[in-house]
Motif scaffolding. Structure first.
Motif, PDB file in Angstrom:
ATOM      1  N   VAL A 355       1.744  -7.038   6.822  1.00 42.25           N
ATOM      2  CA  VAL A 355       1.445  -5.662   6.399  1.00 42.25           C
ATOM      3  C   VAL A 355       2.650  -5.080   5.633  1.00 42.25           C
ATOM      4  CG1 VAL A 355       1.197  -3.310   7.322  1.00 42.25           C
ATOM      5  CG2 VAL A 355      -0.226  -5.154   8.212  1.00 42.25           C
ATOM      6  N   ASN A 356       3.846  -5.254   6.178  1.00 44.92           N
ATOM      7  CA  ASN A 356       5.018  -4.645   5.552  1.00 44.92           C
ATOM      8  C   ASN A 356       5.450  -5.373   4.273  1.00 44.92           C
ATOM      9  OD1 ASN A 356       5.600  -2.370   7.269  1.00 44.92           O
ATOM     10  ND2 ASN A 356       6.077  -3.859   8.878  1.00 44.92           N
ATOM     11  N   LEU A 357       5.349  -6.697   4.276  1.00 45.68           N
ATOM     12  CA  LEU A 357       5.719  -7.440   3.063  1.00 45.68           C
ATOM     13  C   LEU A 357       4.761  -7.090   1.912  1.00 45.68           C
ATOM     14  CD1 LEU A 357       6.722 -10.877   4.653  1.00 45.68           C
ATOM     15  CD2 LEU A 357       8.244  -9.351   3.372  1.00 45.68           C
ATOM     16  N   GLN A 358       3.491  -6.883   2.258  1.00 45.91           N
ATOM     17  CA  GLN A 358       2.525  -6.489   1.209  1.00 45.91           C
ATOM     18  C   GLN A 358       2.900  -5.123   0.627  1.00 45.91           C
ATOM     19  OE1 GLN A 358      -1.095  -7.105   3.436  1.00 45.91           O
ATOM     20  NE2 GLN A 358      -1.559  -9.020   2.361  1.00 45.91           N
ATOM     21  N   ARG A 359       3.316  -4.199   1.494  1.00 50.66           N
ATOM     22  CA  ARG A 359       3.739  -2.882   0.989  1.00 50.66           C
ATOM     23  C   ARG A 359       4.922  -3.003   0.037  1.00 50.66           C
ATOM     24  NH1 ARG A 359       3.642   1.196   6.217  1.00 50.66           N
ATOM     25  NH2 ARG A 359       1.469   0.832   6.727  1.00 50.66           N
ATOM     26  N   LEU A 360       5.706  -4.057   0.241  1.00 52.86           N
ATOM     27  CA  LEU A 360       6.884  -4.264  -0.616  1.00 52.86           C
ATOM     28  C   LEU A 360       6.547  -5.074  -1.869  1.00 52.86           C
ATOM     29  CD1 LEU A 360       9.348  -4.868   2.308  1.00 52.86           C
ATOM     30  CD2 LEU A 360       9.670  -3.134   0.535  1.00 52.86           C
ATOM     31  N   ARG A 378       5.160  -7.322  -7.462  1.00 54.17           N
ATOM     32  CA  ARG A 378       5.736  -6.111  -8.050  1.00 54.17           C
ATOM     33  C   ARG A 378       6.872  -5.638  -7.156  1.00 54.17           C
ATOM     34  NH1 ARG A 378       3.790  -2.001  -4.778  1.00 54.17           N
ATOM     35  NH2 ARG A 378       2.312  -2.914  -3.348  1.00 54.17           N
ATOM     36  N   THR A 379       7.791  -4.845  -7.730  1.00 55.01           N
ATOM     37  CA  THR A 379       8.849  -4.227  -6.930  1.00 55.01           C
ATOM     38  C   THR A 379       8.556  -2.733  -6.908  1.00 55.01           C
ATOM     39  OG1 THR A 379      10.330  -5.902  -7.803  1.00 55.01           O
ATOM     40  CG2 THR A 379      11.365  -4.062  -6.679  1.00 55.01           C
ATOM     41  N   PRO A 380       8.228  -2.180  -5.720  1.00 54.49           N
ATOM     42  CA  PRO A 380       7.855  -0.768  -5.671  1.00 54.49           C
ATOM     43  C   PRO A 380       8.989   0.119  -6.187  1.00 54.49           C
ATOM     44  CG  PRO A 380       7.509  -1.855  -3.558  1.00 54.49           C
ATOM     45  CD  PRO A 380       8.249  -2.808  -4.406  1.00 54.49           C
ATOM     46  N   SER A 381       8.613   1.227  -6.848  1.00 53.39           N
ATOM     47  CA  SER A 381       9.653   2.086  -7.431  1.00 53.39           C
ATOM     48  C   SER A 381      10.179   3.117  -6.431  1.00 53.39           C
ATOM     49  CB  SER A 381       9.122   2.781  -8.687  1.00 53.39           C
ATOM     50  OG  SER A 381       7.863   3.354  -8.392  1.00 53.39           O
ATOM     51  N   GLY A 382       9.294   3.747  -5.658  1.00 52.56           N
ATOM     52  CA  GLY A 382       9.761   4.792  -4.733  1.00 52.56           C
ATOM     53  C   GLY A 382      10.134   4.236  -3.365  1.00 52.56           C
ATOM     54  N   THR A 383      10.275   5.147  -2.406  1.00 51.18           N
ATOM     55  CA  THR A 383      10.580   4.738  -1.028  1.00 51.18           C
ATOM     56  C   THR A 383       9.339   4.105  -0.394  1.00 51.18           C
ATOM     57  OG1 THR A 383      12.153   6.527  -0.816  1.00 51.18           O
ATOM     58  CG2 THR A 383      11.292   5.622   1.241  1.00 51.18           C
ATOM     59  N   VAL A 384       9.522   2.976   0.276  1.00 47.59           N
ATOM     60  CA  VAL A 384       8.402   2.304   0.944  1.00 47.59           C
ATOM     61  C   VAL A 384       8.490   2.594   2.443  1.00 47.59           C
ATOM     62  CG1 VAL A 384       7.343   0.059   1.444  1.00 47.59           C
ATOM     63  CG2 VAL A 384       8.407   0.470  -0.784  1.00 47.59           C
ATOM     64  N   SER A 397      14.591  -6.471  10.919  1.00 49.29           N
ATOM     65  CA  SER A 397      14.435  -7.441   9.814  1.00 49.29           C
ATOM     66  C   SER A 397      14.319  -6.708   8.482  1.00 49.29           C
ATOM     67  CB  SER A 397      13.175  -8.294  10.025  1.00 49.29           C
ATOM     68  OG  SER A 397      13.272  -8.997  11.236  1.00 49.29           O
ATOM     69  N   PHE A 398      13.509  -5.636   8.464  1.00 51.88           N
ATOM     70  CA  PHE A 398      13.341  -4.912   7.205  1.00 51.88           C
ATOM     71  C   PHE A 398      14.552  -4.036   6.903  1.00 51.88           C
ATOM     72  CE2 PHE A 398       9.054  -6.364   8.018  1.00 51.88           C
ATOM     73  CZ  PHE A 398       8.675  -6.791   6.749  1.00 51.88           C
ATOM     74  N   ALA A 399      15.189  -3.499   7.952  1.00 53.85           N
ATOM     75  CA  ALA A 399      16.392  -2.687   7.726  1.00 53.85           C
ATOM     76  C   ALA A 399      17.480  -3.531   7.044  1.00 53.85           C
ATOM     77  CB  ALA A 399      16.910  -2.132   9.050  1.00 53.85           C
ATOM     78  N   LEU A 409      13.891   2.111   1.969  1.00 52.24           N
ATOM     79  CA  LEU A 409      12.869   1.889   2.994  1.00 52.24           C
ATOM     80  C   LEU A 409      12.939   3.007   4.015  1.00 52.24           C
ATOM     81  CD1 LEU A 409      13.377  -1.931   3.774  1.00 52.24           C
ATOM     82  CD2 LEU A 409      11.964  -0.894   2.004  1.00 52.24           C
ATOM     83  N   ASP A 410      11.770   3.464   4.438  1.00 51.20           N
ATOM     84  CA  ASP A 410      11.702   4.470   5.501  1.00 51.20           C
ATOM     85  C   ASP A 410      11.024   3.778   6.680  1.00 51.20           C
ATOM     86  OD1 ASP A 410      11.291   6.571   7.139  1.00 51.20           O
ATOM     87  OD2 ASP A 410       9.984   7.702   5.785  1.00 51.20           O
ATOM     88  N   ILE A 411      11.826   3.397   7.680  1.00 53.61           N
ATOM     89  CA  ILE A 411      11.296   2.586   8.785  1.00 53.61           C
ATOM     90  C   ILE A 411      10.904   3.500   9.943  1.00 53.61           C
ATOM     91  CG2 ILE A 411      11.806   0.694  10.391  1.00 53.61           C
ATOM     92  CD1 ILE A 411      13.811  -0.329   8.250  1.00 53.61           C
ATOM     93  N   THR A 412       9.649   3.398  10.379  1.00 49.22           N
ATOM     94  CA  THR A 412       9.166   4.288  11.448  1.00 49.22           C
ATOM     95  C   THR A 412       9.812   3.913  12.786  1.00 49.22           C
ATOM     96  OG1 THR A 412       7.311   2.841  12.004  1.00 49.22           O
ATOM     97  CG2 THR A 412       6.895   4.521  10.324  1.00 49.22           C
ATOM     98  N   ASP A 413       9.996   4.894  13.640  1.00 47.92           N
ATOM     99  CA  ASP A 413      10.536   4.673  14.995  1.00 47.92           C
ATOM    100  C   ASP A 413      11.757   3.757  15.011  1.00 47.92           C
ATOM    101  OD1 ASP A 413       8.643   6.226  16.388  1.00 47.92           O
ATOM    102  OD2 ASP A 413       7.168   4.619  16.106  1.00 47.92           O
TER     103      ASP A 413
END
Ligand code: S3P
Length: 433
Positions: A355-360, A378-384, A397-399, A409-413
């Motif tokens: 899910v997260n890699l797809q968002r990226l 693609r490389t997203p332009s704004g904050t993911v 891992s994403f941080a 990146l805006d990582i929840t919790d």
């Protein structure tokens, strides 16, 4: 582009060994001193349930090597049956290791008890806990869907067992071993695929190979003499720092005193095989565990990671999220098979990664026992927004990828990192050159 340099001396103490040191201390006769016990929430949950079942212990601050603050746990116990009936359900919070391994001990105590957890832990499979304990004579009740609360009617007459592990799980192996220590006779635990072996090492259990499987022998009703434990740094936490160094150009980091037990260090072999700039220095043995320093030197040319051997999967199970994200960011590709167990962790880690890699912007394909990253579309332009799914290893891992590549990146919790790595962000800041 950010560069990370320096020496890491404050990595969290190993989570798996910390849990076991506390549990084995409670099963021992005498005073157990655990040096460098982890302050992570999970390990604190283990101390909490022990106290809830009548074990008296204290935690102290002490000065360790390099002048770093360390935690010492001191507990006094009277052996295998030192526990008291808890007054209320024992809260394991996010810690599957606490819940599963302590269930093995409670099954052999002559009283009723109940184990509960947070919303993530209450969804994880516990039939693997109930099945062997019922065979050994304990009463174990789960929810209809096979999850916690775990209600245990323990017995002093726990029976020895010969148990073929249905899943490669060190938690299940350990809970059977802990229950079997109380049995009137010898037990055997058979592992078709091996898992981390800290319980065997720390209890000094014998093991041998038979027909391609590992057999672990657990003597029943043998007094465990209290002994001191030293907890080395956690390789699963080191993996995040290693990935940071491998992703951020020009980085050079040395991580000190890491547990390099071969049943935990497969991620280093996977990375070395893919051409990563890594070396191990100053290797030695303390308390039966191999320990050393990991030197990470960023260099170009990492090959895409492909992980499919079931034994390699089992020995790298907690590092796979970081390896997947690292491989995706460094090479645009990743491939994983034989890893259905990853769906039973603090989150369904296969789904959480996809899910997260797809968002990226990564193209991924998911299947029951793994997933594949095919390319970056693609490389997203704004904050993911990255969904942590209340899972510390997903969040970290994403941080790491965000920090190393400068992606927004805006990582929840994000506070969930405290489950295993309370000083995660502080440590990263200290390395930023
Ligand atoms: C652990 C075993 C593994 C691992 C977990 C810690 C342990 O779980 O994922 O983080 O300390 O025994 P399983 O036993 O479910 O494989």
């Amino acid at each position: 582009m950010r560069v990370f340099k320096g020496e890491v001396t404050t990595l969290p103490p190993d989570k798996s060994i910390s849990h076991r040191a506390a549990l084995i201390g409670a099963l021992s006769e005498g005073i157990t001193e655990i040096t460098n016990f982890s302050g992570g929430f999970d390990n604190q949950s283990t101390l909490g349930v022990l106290q809830g079942a009548g074990i008296s212990l204290r935690q102290e601050e002490m000065q360790g090597a390099f002048g770093r603050p360390m935690r010492r746990v001191v507990m006094e116990s009277r052996g295998l049956w030192s526990f008291q009936p808890p007054e209320s359900p024992l809260m394991c919070n996010n810690s599957g290791s606490t819940m599963r391994m302590f269930a093995g001990i409670l099954a052999a105590q002559p009283f009723a008890s109940e184990l509960v957890g947070d919303s993530s832990l209450m969804k994880r499979p516990m039939k693997r806990v109930a099945d062997p304990l019922r065979l050994m004579g304990a009463g174990v009740e789960l929810s209809q869907s096979g999850t916690a609360p775990i209600r245990i009617q323990g017995t002093k007459e726990i029976k020895p067992i010969e148990y073929l592990l249905p899943v490669p799980s060190a938690q299940v192996k350990s809970l059977v071993a802990f229950a079997a220590l109380h049995a009137d006779g010898e037990s055997r635990i058979i592992e078709p695929v091996r898992s981390r072996d800290h319980t065997e090492v720390m209890l000094g259990l014998e093991s041998f190979e038979s027909e391609g499987k590992r057999v672990i022998v657990v003597p029943g009703r043998k007094t465990i003499e209290a002994k001191p434990f030293y907890i080395p740094a956690d390789p699963s936490a080191a993996c995040f720092i290693v990935a940071l160094g491998l992703l951020a150009r020009g980085s050079e980091i040395i991580i000190r005193d890491v547990c390099l037990n071969p049943t935990r260090a497969a991620f280093l072999d996977i990375l070395l095989e893919a051409g990563a700039g890594l070396s191990i220095e100053n290797q030695r043995v303390i308390g039966g565990e191999s320990i050393g320093d990991i030197l990470v030197r960023n260099k170009a040319g990492l090959d895409p990671l492909v992980i499919s051997d079931p034994q390699v999967v089992a020995f790298a199970i907690d590092e796979i999220p970081m390896l997947a994200v690292l491989s995706a960011f460094a090479t645009g590709q990743f491939e994983l098979h034989n890893a259905a167990e990853l769906r039973t962790k603090e989150s369904d880690r296969i789904d959480a990664l996809v899910v997260n890699l797809q968002r990226l912007g990564f193209e991924c394909e998911q299947y029951p026992d793994g997933f594949m990253v095919k390319s970056r579309m693609r490389t997203p332009s704004g904050t993911v927004v990255i969904e942590s799914f209340d899972d510390h290893r997903i969040a970290m891992s994403f941080a790491i990828a965000g920090k190393a590549t400068g992606s927004a990146l805006d990582i929840t919790d994000i506070n969930v990192v405290g489950v295993s790595f309370p000083n995660f962000f502080e440590l990263l800041e200290g390395l930023e050159a």
